[in-house]
Design a protein around this motif. Sequence first.
Motif, PDB file in Angstrom:
ATOM      1  N   VAL A  67       0.842  -1.202   0.000  1.00  0.00           N
ATOM      2  CA  VAL A  67       0.000   0.000   0.000  1.00  0.00           C
ATOM      3  C   VAL A  67       0.875   1.250   0.000  1.00  0.00           C
ATOM      4  CG1 VAL A  67      -1.653   1.327   1.380  1.00  0.00           C
ATOM      5  CG2 VAL A  67      -1.995  -1.106   1.047  1.00  0.00           C
ATOM      6  N   GLY A  68       1.929   1.240   0.800  1.00  0.00           N
ATOM      7  CA  GLY A  68       2.843   2.384   0.835  1.00  0.00           C
ATOM      8  C   GLY A  68       3.510   2.618  -0.500  1.00  0.00           C
ATOM      9  N   ALA A  69       3.922   1.546  -1.168  1.00  0.00           N
ATOM     10  CA  ALA A  69       4.559   1.675  -2.482  1.00  0.00           C
ATOM     11  C   ALA A  69       3.580   2.234  -3.506  1.00  0.00           C
ATOM     12  CB  ALA A  69       5.095   0.324  -2.941  1.00  0.00           C
ATOM     13  N   GLN A  70       2.333   1.803  -3.438  1.00  0.00           N
ATOM     14  CA  GLN A  70       1.318   2.335  -4.358  1.00  0.00           C
ATOM     15  C   GLN A  70       1.094   3.821  -4.117  1.00  0.00           C
ATOM     16  OE1 GLN A  70      -1.992  -0.254  -3.543  1.00  0.00           O
ATOM     17  NE2 GLN A  70      -1.354  -1.774  -5.066  1.00  0.00           N
ATOM     18  N   LYS A  71       1.080   4.235  -2.862  1.00  0.00           N
ATOM     19  CA  LYS A  71       0.901   5.654  -2.552  1.00  0.00           C
ATOM     20  C   LYS A  71       2.073   6.481  -3.071  1.00  0.00           C
ATOM     21  CE  LYS A  71      -2.038   5.288   1.534  1.00  0.00           C
ATOM     22  NZ  LYS A  71      -2.155   5.596   2.959  1.00  0.00           N
ATOM     23  N   VAL A  72       3.280   5.964  -2.907  1.00  0.00           N
ATOM     24  CA  VAL A  72       4.463   6.673  -3.398  1.00  0.00           C
ATOM     25  C   VAL A  72       4.397   6.792  -4.911  1.00  0.00           C
ATOM     26  CG1 VAL A  72       6.964   6.481  -3.687  1.00  0.00           C
ATOM     27  CG2 VAL A  72       5.940   6.093  -1.459  1.00  0.00           C
ATOM     28  N   ALA A  78       1.537  12.015  -9.820  1.00  0.00           N
ATOM     29  CA  ALA A  78       0.788  13.275  -9.740  1.00  0.00           C
ATOM     30  C   ALA A  78       1.743  14.466  -9.703  1.00  0.00           C
ATOM     31  CB  ALA A  78      -0.109  13.272  -8.508  1.00  0.00           C
ATOM     32  N   GLY A  79       2.850  14.331  -8.980  1.00  0.00           N
ATOM     33  CA  GLY A  79       3.819  15.417  -8.899  1.00  0.00           C
ATOM     34  C   GLY A  79       4.473  15.704 -10.237  1.00  0.00           C
TER      35      GLY A  79
END
Length: 93
Positions: A67-72, A78-79
């Motif tokens: 989940v953390g990797a997907q958020k990153v 997006a950035g």
Amino acid sequence: MGSNKAPSWSDQWGAGAFGNEEHVEDDKAKKSISGGGSSSKKMAAGMEKAKAAAAVGADKAKTAAVVGAQKVKSGTSAGIKWMKTQYQKRTSK
């Protein structure tokens, strides 16, 4: 200057750590009190419980990492898109 070195992490937090003396003594007392042949059965049952708990913990950690990797990944995407639009706005004027 003496050769006094600071204790390493394992010396401080491992078995026999600074604040851990009473726990070591308690474990020794428990081992001396418990006896007989059933202790190996209890130990095997305890090991099975520990393995099951570790498996659950590993699954939770793996899920959290995914989940953390997907958020990153989504945040980075997006950035980069935002930076591209900002650059295009500046160069198109």
